[in-house]
Design a protein around this motif. Structure first.
Motif, PDB file in Angstrom:
ATOM      1  N   LEU B  15       0.717  -1.018   0.123  1.00  0.00           N
ATOM      2  CA  LEU B  15       0.255  -0.095   0.108  1.00  0.00           C
ATOM      3  C   LEU B  15       0.362   0.896  -0.147  1.00  0.00           C
ATOM      4  O   LEU B  15       0.774   2.396  -0.580  1.00  0.00           O
ATOM      5  CB  LEU B  15      -0.865   0.175   0.950  1.00  0.00           C
ATOM      6  CG  LEU B  15      -1.992   0.988   1.281  1.00  0.00           C
ATOM      7  CD1 LEU B  15      -3.247   0.926  -0.213  1.00  0.00           C
ATOM      8  CD2 LEU B  15      -2.966   0.944   2.582  1.00  0.00           C
ATOM      9  N   LEU B  33      -9.833   2.487   4.875  1.00  0.00           N
ATOM     10  CA  LEU B  33      -9.451   0.514   4.611  1.00  0.00           C
ATOM     11  C   LEU B  33     -10.955   0.570   5.845  1.00  0.00           C
ATOM     12  O   LEU B  33     -11.575  -0.425   6.202  1.00  0.00           O
ATOM     13  CB  LEU B  33      -8.873   0.478   4.896  1.00  0.00           C
ATOM     14  CG  LEU B  33      -8.303  -0.756   5.198  1.00  0.00           C
ATOM     15  CD1 LEU B  33      -8.760  -1.955   4.152  1.00  0.00           C
ATOM     16  CD2 LEU B  33      -6.875  -1.267   5.784  1.00  0.00           C
ATOM     17  N   HIS B  61     -16.843  -9.773   0.285  1.00  0.00           N
ATOM     18  CA  HIS B  61     -16.867  -9.916  -1.248  1.00  0.00           C
ATOM     19  C   HIS B  61     -16.168  -8.201  -1.727  1.00  0.00           C
ATOM     20  O   HIS B  61     -14.699  -8.478  -1.166  1.00  0.00           O
ATOM     21  CB  HIS B  61     -17.580  -9.979  -2.145  1.00  0.00           C
ATOM     22  CG  HIS B  61     -16.640 -10.284  -3.614  1.00  0.00           C
ATOM     23  ND1 HIS B  61     -16.217 -11.402  -3.918  1.00  0.00           N
ATOM     24  CD2 HIS B  61     -16.907  -9.299  -4.704  1.00  0.00           C
ATOM     25  CE1 HIS B  61     -15.707 -11.124  -5.344  1.00  0.00           C
ATOM     26  NE2 HIS B  61     -15.749  -9.455  -5.667  1.00  0.00           N
ATOM     27  N   LYS B  62     -16.989  -7.378  -1.319  1.00  0.00           N
ATOM     28  CA  LYS B  62     -16.538  -6.144  -1.176  1.00  0.00           C
ATOM     29  C   LYS B  62     -15.412  -5.773  -0.570  1.00  0.00           C
ATOM     30  O   LYS B  62     -15.147  -4.729  -0.590  1.00  0.00           O
ATOM     31  CB  LYS B  62     -18.649  -5.607  -0.683  1.00  0.00           C
ATOM     32  CG  LYS B  62     -19.043  -5.170  -1.915  1.00  0.00           C
ATOM     33  CD  LYS B  62     -19.968  -4.111  -1.287  1.00  0.00           C
ATOM     34  CE  LYS B  62     -19.908  -2.804  -1.405  1.00  0.00           C
ATOM     35  NZ  LYS B  62     -21.122  -1.984  -0.830  1.00  0.00           N
ATOM     36  N   ASN B  65     -10.529  -6.628  -1.689  1.00  0.00           N
ATOM     37  CA  ASN B  65      -9.742  -5.627  -2.314  1.00  0.00           C
ATOM     38  C   ASN B  65      -8.529  -4.808  -1.586  1.00  0.00           C
ATOM     39  O   ASN B  65      -7.701  -4.640  -1.760  1.00  0.00           O
ATOM     40  CB  ASN B  65     -10.699  -4.721  -3.929  1.00  0.00           C
ATOM     41  CG  ASN B  65     -11.123  -4.918  -4.390  1.00  0.00           C
ATOM     42  OD1 ASN B  65     -10.252  -6.024  -4.815  1.00  0.00           O
ATOM     43  ND2 ASN B  65     -11.838  -4.286  -5.692  1.00  0.00           N
ATOM     44  N   GLY B  66      -9.589  -4.572  -0.133  1.00  0.00           N
ATOM     45  CA  GLY B  66      -8.760  -3.216   0.001  1.00  0.00           C
ATOM     46  C   GLY B  66      -8.446  -4.128   0.538  1.00  0.00           C
ATOM     47  O   GLY B  66      -6.402  -3.933   1.686  1.00  0.00           O
ATOM     48  N   GLU B  68      -6.681  -7.006   0.374  1.00  0.00           N
ATOM     49  CA  GLU B  68      -5.364  -7.344  -0.436  1.00  0.00           C
ATOM     50  C   GLU B  68      -4.264  -6.583  -0.259  1.00  0.00           C
ATOM     51  O   GLU B  68      -3.168  -6.624  -0.429  1.00  0.00           O
ATOM     52  CB  GLU B  68      -6.021  -7.599  -1.790  1.00  0.00           C
ATOM     53  CG  GLU B  68      -7.089  -9.089  -2.182  1.00  0.00           C
ATOM     54  CD  GLU B  68      -6.750  -9.883  -2.956  1.00  0.00           C
ATOM     55  OE1 GLU B  68      -4.917 -10.249  -2.926  1.00  0.00           O
ATOM     56  OE2 GLU B  68      -7.712 -10.429  -2.918  1.00  0.00           O
ATOM     57  N   MET B  69      -4.725  -5.204  -0.135  1.00  0.00           N
ATOM     58  CA  MET B  69      -3.820  -3.750  -0.780  1.00  0.00           C
ATOM     59  C   MET B  69      -2.748  -3.935   0.895  1.00  0.00           C
ATOM     60  O   MET B  69      -1.440  -3.791   0.306  1.00  0.00           O
ATOM     61  CB  MET B  69      -4.584  -2.502   0.008  1.00  0.00           C
ATOM     62  CG  MET B  69      -5.291  -2.340  -1.509  1.00  0.00           C
ATOM     63  SD  MET B  69      -3.496  -1.828  -3.472  1.00  0.00           S
ATOM     64  CE  MET B  69      -5.073  -1.757  -4.610  1.00  0.00           C
TER      65      MET B  69
END
Lengths: 131, 122
Positions: B15, B33, B61-62, B65-66, B68-69
């Motif tokens: 990040l 986040l 699911h939403k 992404n955060g 993963e970062m």
């Protein structure tokens, strides 16, 4: 030289902020929306050099909606569609929308920046030869 | 299970690179986040009461992404397990347990993130 304008549609605030941050650092003007309908209304009244559209995995309204977006922004305006949903990816790859690139989430930001620059330049070059 | 590259609960380095080393912006993005995670908790509480498995799965699911970062592999594993449970019928007790475990893991991950940001600022 005027700055190129990008319409960014992404519902995740963190992802949207990061994409916007990097695009602005690259010298683009970015108008970001989390609501796709508001974004389409803005696109109807303004012109953009590129649209980056992070599709929602939870409220995908189908290929017809993407076609509506494409018709609103103009068929020649390049569009980058990002999805994390495999079914969406298959549907979109079959659709063969003009001037559209489909990428997978999570978005590789370096790749997105390269792609954005290339797509805008290619579109500008092809528009030069229009009668 | 995901391949755990480190034993950390979270890792800020990816990040930090995406933020081009901008300290102020890094703090801003970590706040976003955290807001996403708080929103996830609020939504899941409502969906658990409504016994809406699909909405829980979509909410899980939403936020992927955060996470993963920040390379929060343990938290991502919990989300996978929550989504898997959501595919079954009558598993709300298991889902509740996994959400509680996720919250515990997130507190540790967030503390670690703060430490990493502070040491980055030093």
């Amino acid at each position: 030289m005027t700055k190129k304008t990008i319409l960014l549609i992404e519902e995740d605030r963190m992802v949207s902020s990061l994409i916007g941050f990097r695009l602005k650092k690259e010298g683009f003007l970015v108008q970001a929306f989390s609501n796709e309908k508001q974004a389409v209304n803005t696109a109807a009244e303004n012109s953009f050099d590129l649209v980056v559209y992070g599709l929602s995995s939870t409220s995908f309204e189908g290929i017809q909606f993407i076609e509506k977006v494409k018709a609103t922004i103009g068929m020649s305006t390049p569009l980058i569609l990002a999805t994390s949903n495999k079914q969406q990816l298959i549907t979109l790859n079959k659709s063969q929308l003009p001037n559209t690139t489909i990428i997978q989430k999570p978005i590789d930001l370096d790749n997105l920046l390269t792609m954005s620059t290339q797509m805008i330049a290619e579109n500008q070059n092809s528009n030069q030869y229009l009668p | 299970m995901r391949n755990q590259k480190t034993l950390r609960h979270a890792d800020i380095s990816k990040l930090r690179n995406e933020c081009l080393g901008d300290r102020e912006y890094l703090n801003e993005i970590v706040t976003l986040l955290n807001e996403n995670i708080e929103e996830f908790y609020e939504n899941v509480e409502i969906y658990l009461k409504a016994k809406d498995r699909f909405a829980i799965s979509r909410s899980a699911h939403k936020i992927k992404n955060g996470l993963e970062m920040i390379q929060a592999h343990g938290l991502l594993d919990y989300l996978d397990m929550i989504q898997k449970e959501c595919q079954q019928l009558d598993t709300f007790q298991n889902i509740q347990f996994l959400i509680d475990s996720f919250k515990t893991e997130y507190r540790m991950a967030f503390d670690e993130l703060k430490q990493q940001i502070e040491s980055f600022h030093d």
